[in-house]
Design a protein around this motif. Structure first.
Motif, PDB file in Angstrom:
ATOM      1  N   ALA A  46     -10.070 -23.509 -56.849  1.00 35.98           N
ATOM      2  CA  ALA A  46      -9.996 -24.476 -55.751  1.00 35.98           C
ATOM      3  C   ALA A  46     -10.275 -23.740 -54.449  1.00 35.98           C
ATOM      4  N   THR A  47     -10.616 -24.499 -53.422  1.00 32.53           N
ATOM      5  CA  THR A  47     -10.817 -23.910 -52.092  1.00 32.53           C
ATOM      6  C   THR A  47      -9.460 -23.675 -51.436  1.00 32.53           C
ATOM      7  N   HIS A  48      -9.456 -22.850 -50.399  1.00 32.73           N
ATOM      8  CA  HIS A  48      -8.193 -22.626 -49.685  1.00 32.73           C
ATOM      9  C   HIS A  48      -7.703 -23.915 -49.038  1.00 32.73           C
ATOM     10  N   GLU A  49      -8.650 -24.757 -48.582  1.00 30.26           N
ATOM     11  CA  GLU A  49      -8.249 -26.036 -47.982  1.00 30.26           C
ATOM     12  C   GLU A  49      -7.547 -26.925 -49.016  1.00 30.26           C
ATOM     13  N   ASP A  50      -8.113 -26.986 -50.219  1.00 30.21           N
ATOM     14  CA  ASP A  50      -7.515 -27.824 -51.259  1.00 30.21           C
ATOM     15  C   ASP A  50      -6.165 -27.278 -51.730  1.00 30.21           C
ATOM     16  N   ILE A  51      -6.059 -25.969 -51.826  1.00 27.83           N
ATOM     17  CA  ILE A  51      -4.775 -25.379 -52.218  1.00 27.83           C
ATOM     18  C   ILE A  51      -3.712 -25.684 -51.162  1.00 27.83           C
ATOM     19  N   ASP A  52      -4.078 -25.545 -49.883  1.00 26.54           N
ATOM     20  CA  ASP A  52      -3.137 -25.904 -48.812  1.00 26.54           C
ATOM     21  C   ASP A  52      -2.757 -27.381 -48.892  1.00 26.54           C
ATOM     22  N   LEU A  53      -3.731 -28.239 -49.167  1.00 28.90           N
ATOM     23  CA  LEU A  53      -3.478 -29.675 -49.274  1.00 28.90           C
ATOM     24  C   LEU A  53      -2.518 -29.976 -50.425  1.00 28.90           C
ATOM     25  N   VAL A  54      -2.710 -29.328 -51.567  1.00 33.96           N
ATOM     26  CA  VAL A  54      -1.803 -29.523 -52.704  1.00 33.96           C
ATOM     27  C   VAL A  54      -0.382 -29.119 -52.319  1.00 33.96           C
ATOM     28  N   CYS A  55      -0.251 -27.999 -51.630  1.00 29.32           N
ATOM     29  CA  CYS A  55       1.090 -27.520 -51.260  1.00 29.32           C
ATOM     30  C   CYS A  55       1.770 -28.448 -50.255  1.00 29.32           C
ATOM     31  N   THR A  56       0.996 -28.999 -49.318  1.00 31.00           N
ATOM     32  CA  THR A  56       1.611 -29.880 -48.323  1.00 31.00           C
ATOM     33  C   THR A  56       1.864 -31.287 -48.865  1.00 31.00           C
ATOM     34  N   LYS A  57       0.962 -31.796 -49.689  1.00 32.31           N
ATOM     35  CA  LYS A  57       1.101 -33.187 -50.139  1.00 32.31           C
ATOM     36  C   LYS A  57       1.780 -33.344 -51.499  1.00 32.31           C
ATOM     37  N   ALA A  58       1.617 -32.380 -52.393  1.00 32.36           N
ATOM     38  CA  ALA A  58       2.255 -32.496 -53.709  1.00 32.36           C
ATOM     39  C   ALA A  58       3.600 -31.780 -53.750  1.00 32.36           C
TER      40      ALA A  58
END
Length: 189
Positions: free
Chosen positions: A115-127
């Motif tokens: 995954a991209t760093h943006e998507d990993i950050d998004l998973v951590c903040t939203k999931a």
């Protein structure tokens, strides 16, 4: 440098003053012996950003008196923060040791193209409901800080798995340190 500062603080502050370090990597037992009051030395670890984050780790080293630990907890309460008292030292304390494992996995997923760093950050903040993702957090605190913490842990343990990830080392070598340099995992203006 911290040892020099604590030695000077010992000389210029009243003898009843508690000397606390904010570091979660440099435990207070590495500083206490340069003072004439090791029983009044401890860690009081605020999280970034300190004005926003509620929790503060108070760490009682083997040299720290119960009274010093309790007074430090009372101080944290008095500034309307939530203290957690650790009765035993360990580098990284509780939050950063757990966070370190999360960051290791995030870097692994990025380095291996999952995954991209943006998507990993998004998973951590939203999931996971984290207030900030691991890459945005490294940019905030400084990618070099992550690098130096890992190098210190490696020097203490000799364990190859404690070394900084190749990706982190490359960013430090390129001067991509996060917000303070204008570029890290994200770009800042």
């Amino acid at each position: 440098m911290k040892r020099e500062i604590f030695k000077k603080l010992d000389e210029v502050t009243p003898k009843h003053a508690i000397l606390a370090t904010n570091s979660s990597t440099i435990v207070s037992s590495k500083l206490a012996d340069v003072t004439s009051r090791p029983d009044k030395v401890c860690n009081v670890h605020f999280f970034n950003p300190a004005l926003v984050m509620e929790l503060v780790e108070v760490v009682q080293g083997p040299h720290t008196s119960d009274q010093t630990a309790q007074m430090s907890v009372e101080f944290v309460n008095s500034i309307h923060k939530l203290p957690v008292l650790l009765k035993k030292e360990i580098s990284g304390f509780v939050a950063n040791r757990i966070l370190g494992k999360l960051m290791d996995e995030a870097v692994y997923l990025l380095e291996n193209g999952y995954a991209t760093h943006e998507d990993i950050d998004l998973v951590c903040t939203k999931a996971l409901n984290h207030p900030i993702g691991p890459f945005a957090l490294m940019d905030l605190t400084g990618i070099d800080v992550n690098y130096f913490v890992r190098m210190q842990r490696y020097q203490e343990s000799g364990n190859e798995s404690d070394k900084p990830a190749k990706l982190i080392q490359e960013k430090v070598e390129r001067g991509e340190l996060g917000r303070k340099s204008g570029k890290g995992f994200y770009t800042y203006s």
